[in-house]
Design a protein around this motif. Structure first.
Motif, PDB file in Angstrom:
ATOM      1  N   MET A 347       0.809  -1.221   0.000  1.00  0.00           N
ATOM      2  CA  MET A 347       0.000   0.000   0.000  1.00  0.00           C
ATOM      3  C   MET A 347       0.841   1.270   0.000  1.00  0.00           C
ATOM      4  SD  MET A 347      -3.010  -0.630  -0.622  1.00  0.00           S
ATOM      5  CE  MET A 347      -3.512   1.085  -0.488  1.00  0.00           C
ATOM      6  N   ALA A 348       2.040   1.227   0.579  1.00  0.00           N
ATOM      7  CA  ALA A 348       2.897   2.416   0.596  1.00  0.00           C
ATOM      8  C   ALA A 348       3.213   2.883  -0.826  1.00  0.00           C
ATOM      9  CB  ALA A 348       4.195   2.125   1.353  1.00  0.00           C
ATOM     10  N   ILE A 349       3.365   1.935  -1.740  1.00  0.00           N
ATOM     11  CA  ILE A 349       3.677   2.284  -3.132  1.00  0.00           C
ATOM     12  C   ILE A 349       2.405   2.436  -3.955  1.00  0.00           C
ATOM     13  CG2 ILE A 349       4.819   1.478  -5.245  1.00  0.00           C
ATOM     14  CD1 ILE A 349       6.814   0.002  -3.497  1.00  0.00           C
ATOM     15  N   ILE A 350       1.429   1.556  -3.705  1.00  0.00           N
ATOM     16  CA  ILE A 350       0.230   1.517  -4.550  1.00  0.00           C
ATOM     17  C   ILE A 350      -0.699   2.706  -4.296  1.00  0.00           C
ATOM     18  CG2 ILE A 350      -1.848   0.176  -5.097  1.00  0.00           C
ATOM     19  CD1 ILE A 350       0.786  -1.033  -6.114  1.00  0.00           C
ATOM     20  N   GLU A 351      -0.840   3.123  -3.034  1.00  0.00           N
ATOM     21  CA  GLU A 351      -1.802   4.187  -2.704  1.00  0.00           C
ATOM     22  C   GLU A 351      -1.589   5.461  -3.522  1.00  0.00           C
ATOM     23  OE1 GLU A 351      -3.472   6.802   1.091  1.00  0.00           O
ATOM     24  OE2 GLU A 351      -2.000   5.218   1.435  1.00  0.00           O
ATOM     25  N   PRO A 352      -0.340   5.994  -3.633  1.00  0.00           N
ATOM     26  CA  PRO A 352      -0.173   7.204  -4.453  1.00  0.00           C
ATOM     27  C   PRO A 352      -0.569   6.997  -5.911  1.00  0.00           C
ATOM     28  CG  PRO A 352       1.777   6.806  -3.099  1.00  0.00           C
ATOM     29  CD  PRO A 352       0.917   5.589  -2.993  1.00  0.00           C
ATOM     30  N   MET A 353      -0.300   5.807  -6.439  1.00  0.00           N
ATOM     31  CA  MET A 353      -0.671   5.524  -7.828  1.00  0.00           C
ATOM     32  C   MET A 353      -2.184   5.605  -8.018  1.00  0.00           C
ATOM     33  SD  MET A 353       1.608   2.184  -8.746  1.00  0.00           S
ATOM     34  CE  MET A 353       3.350   2.042  -8.317  1.00  0.00           C
ATOM     35  N   ILE A 354      -2.897   4.987  -7.066  1.00  0.00           N
ATOM     36  CA  ILE A 354      -4.354   4.926  -7.175  1.00  0.00           C
ATOM     37  C   ILE A 354      -4.966   6.322  -7.043  1.00  0.00           C
ATOM     38  CG2 ILE A 354      -6.448   4.004  -6.088  1.00  0.00           C
ATOM     39  CD1 ILE A 354      -4.734   1.996  -7.709  1.00  0.00           C
ATOM     40  N   ARG A 355      -4.456   7.083  -6.087  1.00  0.00           N
ATOM     41  CA  ARG A 355      -4.964   8.453  -5.927  1.00  0.00           C
ATOM     42  C   ARG A 355      -4.645   9.288  -7.166  1.00  0.00           C
ATOM     43  NH1 ARG A 355      -6.914   9.267  -0.840  1.00  0.00           N
ATOM     44  NH2 ARG A 355      -6.106   7.943   0.839  1.00  0.00           N
ATOM     45  N   GLN A 356      -3.452   9.083  -7.728  1.00  0.00           N
ATOM     46  CA  GLN A 356      -3.045   9.802  -8.939  1.00  0.00           C
ATOM     47  C   GLN A 356      -3.964   9.453 -10.100  1.00  0.00           C
ATOM     48  OE1 GLN A 356      -0.377  11.828  -8.915  1.00  0.00           O
ATOM     49  NE2 GLN A 356      -0.040  12.276 -11.078  1.00  0.00           N
ATOM     50  N   ALA A 357      -4.401   8.186 -10.157  1.00  0.00           N
ATOM     51  CA  ALA A 357      -5.284   7.741 -11.244  1.00  0.00           C
ATOM     52  C   ALA A 357      -6.723   8.203 -11.050  1.00  0.00           C
ATOM     53  CB  ALA A 357      -5.238   6.226 -11.365  1.00  0.00           C
ATOM     54  N   GLY A 358      -7.045   8.710  -9.863  1.00  0.00           N
ATOM     55  CA  GLY A 358      -8.376   9.262  -9.617  1.00  0.00           C
ATOM     56  C   GLY A 358      -9.415   8.268  -9.145  1.00  0.00           C
ATOM     57  N   PHE A 359      -8.988   7.100  -8.643  1.00  0.00           N
ATOM     58  CA  PHE A 359      -9.943   6.107  -8.161  1.00  0.00           C
ATOM     59  C   PHE A 359     -10.383   6.438  -6.733  1.00  0.00           C
ATOM     60  CE2 PHE A 359      -7.702   3.447 -11.351  1.00  0.00           C
ATOM     61  CZ  PHE A 359      -8.800   3.090 -12.111  1.00  0.00           C
TER      62      PHE A 359
END
Length: 436
Positions: A347-359
């Motif tokens: 989650m430390a790596i995935i969370e910023p990606m997901i927020r960046q993608a707008g989910f």
């Protein structure tokens, strides 16, 4: 490209430590300490102490040991026996007969357990001998049980949803509500699979079906009333806003103790065993979560999550392409780690990606849990497969092959939830409207 090499370094070191047999939590703490020493000027000891204490003292996390304890108490009651007696009269006439008890029984127990392994063990303890006695096909029996047991991760109160909520600092109550409709949908998909399989393989199904009068069905339903009442009280108190997730967990523990007392299974020994089991499980999860939080902090200091998010943004991946890549990633990861570890490690790596993608992060939590559910029935480290292997005396390969059609159904469930996100978001949005 620096962030790629840094990511490879962190992952390689982590995999090396895990492969060496070091505990997951200790491996994450070690990787975090090494990363901070090599790539930052921050004091490692102070950061570690502050982070681990802050995580461990979180009020939101209090719900976790309470729900685990509730499941441990009920695991030692006559719950599985009562589920079978209460559901059998109503489900015996459906194509597939009493195999549906596996699916519905797991869905009901999931709503008071929160653990996939506990769900499989509890329902399987009663259903496997009963269904074998009635000559139901092993493939359908074990496959339906392995797949349905994964509902323990999704239907609230879910342990993994609590951990996800604490990790992203979002509402656990909303996550619980978001898991209800997808959980029901997957349970119905499993029941449809049982129906179609039994129709296509009529020769393999038992010849005679048990017959129950209406009075017998009503009498059998009395066995389910305590369970349904407990589920309604816990989930209803959260949905109506009367209680927080932690307060509802306290209510669940009290209800489980009362139910255990009324069934005559509450004694000093069972009470101590349930308390000890809950303590062991909760400490393990809390330790993993503390290590995960420290890893998140260390990666934040190195700038890795931010740089990865920027890198992915520059790749111009569409949101759905990102989800496809993550689905493959989590399925592969789940072949080697349990669901909780897979979530907290990434989650430390995935969370910023997901927020960046707008989910929406509530929606993503449900998507993530369904994908992690798949990993519970994928070898070599599918926890449900291990549990069933010990209970059914069958080799891992046979059980994995039996569960594979349900694995495919969960892939279909992921696609449906991606296309129709309101399946997960409708109840949380309605709950927010009711509270406001």
């Amino acid at each position: 490209m620096t962030e790629i090499y840094l990511t490879i370094f962190f992952i390689s070191l982590l995999l090396f430590l895990l492969g060496s047999g070091i505990w997951v939590a200790l491996s994450m703490i070690a990787v975090s300490a090494v990363g901070m020493l090599l790539f930052t000027t921050r004091p490692v000891g102070d950061a570690m102490a502050t982070t681990i204490w802050g995580t461990s003292s979180s009020w939101t996390l209090t719900a976790l040991p309470l729900f685990v304890w509730m499941g441990e108490i009920l695991f030692r009651t006559k719950l599985s026996e009562n589920l079978f007696k209460g559901l059998s009269p109503w489900l015996s006439k459906l194509p597939g007969g009493l195999v549906h008890v596996n699916v519905v029984g797991c869905a009901l127990f999931a709503a008071i357990s929160g653990s996939s392994a506990a769900t499989v063990a509890t329902v399987g303890k009663m259903s496997i001998p009963e269904l074998r006695k009635r000559k139901y096909p092993e493939k359908l029996l074990l496959g339906s049980l392995a797949g349905s047991g994964t509902l323990g991760l999704l239907i609230p109160p879910s342990i993994i949803l609590i951990i996800y909520g604490v990790t992203i600092e979002d509402s656990i109550a909303k996550l619980f509500m978001a898991g209800i409709l997808p959980g029901i949908m997957i349970a119905l998909m499993f029941m449809l699979y049982v129906i179609f399989w039994s129709i296509l393989n009529k020769k393999l199904m038992p010849k005679s079906a048990e017959s129950f009068s209406f009075l017998e069905k009503v009498q059998g339903s009395k066995q389910l009333l305590p369970v349904i009442l407990l589920i309604s009280s816990v989930i209803g108190s959260i949905y109506t806003g009367i209680a927080t997730a932690t307060e509802a967990a306290s209510l669940g523990v009290v209800g489980a103790l009362i139910l255990s007392f009324l069934q005559g299974t509450l004694n000093k020994n069972s009470f101590n065993l349930s308390l000890l089991g809950a303590t062991k499980t909760s400490c393990m999860i809390a330790f993993i979560l503390a290590g995960s939080t420290f890893l998140s902090l260390a990666m934040g200091f190195t700038g890795l999550p931010r740089n990865l998010a920027i890198w992915i943004d520059e790749m111009n991946l569409s949101p759905y392409t990102l989800l496809f890549v993550l689905t493959i990633f989590y399925i592969i990861l789940g072949m080697f780690l349990d669901g909780i570890s897979a979530v907290v490690l990434t989650m430390a790596i995935i969370e910023p990606m997901i927020r960046q993608a707008g989910f929406d992060m509530i929606w993503f939590g449900i998507y993530l849990v369904i994908v992690v559910e798949m990993a519970q029935i994928t070898p070599p480290v599918g926890f449900n497969l291990f549990v069933l292997q010990g209970m059914a005396n069958k080799d891992m390969g046979f059980i994995a092959r039996s569960a594979f059609p349900l694995f495919l159904l969960m892939i279909l469930a992921v696609i449906i939830v991606v296309i129709f996100p309101e399946i997960a978001l409708w109840l949380p949005n309605k709950m927010s409207a009711n509270i406001n």
